[in-house]
Write an enzyme that holds these catalytic residues in place. Structure first.
Site, PDB file in Angstrom:
ATOM      1  N   GLY A  12       7.711 -46.620  18.451  1.00 44.23           N
ATOM      2  CA  GLY A  12       9.070 -46.940  18.165  1.00 44.23           C
ATOM      3  C   GLY A  12       9.845 -45.696  17.451  1.00 44.23           C
ATOM      4  O   GLY A  12      10.781 -45.989  16.537  1.00 44.23           O
ATOM      5  N   SER A  13       9.438 -44.660  18.027  1.00 44.18           N
ATOM      6  CA  SER A  13      10.572 -43.432  17.517  1.00 44.18           C
ATOM      7  C   SER A  13      11.917 -43.727  17.938  1.00 44.18           C
ATOM      8  O   SER A  13      12.961 -43.320  17.634  1.00 44.18           O
ATOM      9  CB  SER A  13      10.083 -42.344  18.091  1.00 44.18           C
ATOM     10  N   ASN A  14      12.042 -44.516  19.340  1.00 39.98           N
ATOM     11  CA  ASN A  14      13.382 -44.573  19.691  1.00 39.98           C
ATOM     12  C   ASN A  14      14.070 -45.776  18.997  1.00 39.98           C
ATOM     13  O   ASN A  14      15.292 -45.665  18.586  1.00 39.98           O
ATOM     14  CB  ASN A  14      13.393 -45.170  21.391  1.00 39.98           C
ATOM     15  N   LYS A  65       4.752 -65.892  31.310  1.00 42.23           N
ATOM     16  CA  LYS A  65       5.832 -65.331  30.804  1.00 42.23           C
ATOM     17  C   LYS A  65       7.191 -66.163  30.478  1.00 42.23           C
ATOM     18  O   LYS A  65       7.834 -65.849  29.696  1.00 42.23           O
ATOM     19  CB  LYS A  65       6.333 -64.305  31.971  1.00 42.23           C
ATOM     20  N   ARG A  91       6.794 -54.310  29.244  1.00 44.81           N
ATOM     21  CA  ARG A  91       6.558 -55.496  30.271  1.00 44.81           C
ATOM     22  C   ARG A  91       7.911 -55.486  31.076  1.00 44.81           C
ATOM     23  O   ARG A  91       8.797 -54.957  30.527  1.00 44.81           O
ATOM     24  CB  ARG A  91       6.542 -56.674  29.311  1.00 44.81           C
ATOM     25  N   LEU A  92       7.732 -56.021  32.297  1.00 44.95           N
ATOM     26  CA  LEU A  92       8.986 -56.533  33.112  1.00 44.95           C
ATOM     27  C   LEU A  92       9.418 -57.600  32.281  1.00 44.95           C
ATOM     28  O   LEU A  92       9.051 -58.520  32.160  1.00 44.95           O
ATOM     29  CB  LEU A  92       8.433 -56.578  34.305  1.00 44.95           C
ATOM     30  N   ILE A  93      10.962 -57.545  32.378  1.00 43.20           N
ATOM     31  CA  ILE A  93      11.732 -58.593  31.933  1.00 43.20           C
ATOM     32  C   ILE A  93      11.754 -59.749  33.094  1.00 43.20           C
ATOM     33  O   ILE A  93      11.938 -59.340  34.335  1.00 43.20           O
ATOM     34  CB  ILE A  93      13.164 -58.318  31.467  1.00 43.20           C
ATOM     35  N   ASN A 107      17.505 -50.178  29.365  1.00 46.39           N
ATOM     36  CA  ASN A 107      16.343 -49.581  29.016  1.00 46.39           C
ATOM     37  C   ASN A 107      16.429 -47.904  28.791  1.00 46.39           C
ATOM     38  O   ASN A 107      17.374 -47.283  29.508  1.00 46.39           O
ATOM     39  CB  ASN A 107      15.272 -49.751  30.086  1.00 46.39           C
ATOM     40  N   HIS A 109      14.154 -44.439  29.911  1.00 46.81           N
ATOM     41  CA  HIS A 109      13.086 -44.179  30.935  1.00 46.81           C
ATOM     42  C   HIS A 109      12.760 -42.487  30.593  1.00 46.81           C
ATOM     43  O   HIS A 109      13.866 -41.939  31.008  1.00 46.81           O
ATOM     44  CB  HIS A 109      12.992 -44.490  32.222  1.00 46.81           C
TER      45      HIS A 109
END
Ligand code: GRF
Length: 191
Positions: A12-14, A65, A91-93, A107, A109
């Site tokens: 969780g640094s972002n 999901k 995970r993919l949304i 997101n 990346h």
């Protein structure tokens, strides 16, 4: 003011960089919720320290999901969230959240997409031997790192660069780029 949720699975640094920018007033938004799929992830402690409520779940406790995304959606609605920020959410949304929040999910990346999508983008760049990589902020669609690109920043790969040193350079850029890009997006798109 935008009411955002941050989705994260790890350190969780972002997440922290976004919290810090909100507290400093440079990112005009409220963080209404952390969504985390890994009980025990360090990001949960960061949320506690910042006084941000968290919905933590295990995917395997749900049938599929759709079931856990419906539960997430209930938490998002209860927190009044209108924008989703993925920050290391592994995970993919799925269709449930895409239908409700499509165009309002972003997101970050660690590569210059469309190069090196998916897992271990830093390792992929080193393996490919490229001298320039970077960071991308993009909208989220049903694919893996395929949504429309919003912003990118270059990171150079030096001679003798190691995985750790490159990871550090990329994260340094991420922590600056994500809050600035989000603020710009909120100001210019009316989100
Ligand atoms: C970041 O490198 C981000 O680009 C990727 O996952 C990583 C999350 O790191 N999507 P952290 O949990 O924010 O430290």
């Amino acid at each position: 003011m935008r009411q955002i949720a941050i989705f994260a699975s790890g350190s969780g640094s972002n997440f922290q960089a976004i919290v810090d920018a909100v507290q400093a007033g440079t990112l005009k938004a409220n963080i209404g919720l952390l969504v985390c799929d890994q009980p025990g992830a360090f990001v949960i402690h960061r949320a506690q320290s910042a006084g941000i409520p968290a919905f933590v779940f295990r995917a395997k406790d749900y049938e599929n999901k759709q079931a856990f995304e419906r539960e997430i959606q209930r938490h998002l609605e209860a927190a009044g969230v209108d924008f989703i920020v993925l920050a290391g959410y592994m995970r993919l949304i799925g269709p449930t959240l895409l239908e409700s929040y499509g165009g309002r999910i972003v997101n970050i990346h660690p590569s210059l997409l469309p190069a090196f999508p998916g897992k271990d983008a830093v390792g992929q760049a080193l393996e490919a031997g490229v001298k320039i990589t970077g960071v991308t902020v993009h909208y989220v669609d049903a694919g893996m790192d395929t949504g429309e690109i919003i912003e990118q920043e270059i990171v150079r790969i030096s001679i003798g660069e190691t995985r750790d040193s490159l990871q550090e350079k990329i994260q340094h850029v991420e922590h600056h780029l994500y809050p600035v890009t989000l603020n710009h997006l909120f100001l210019t798109t009316g989100y």
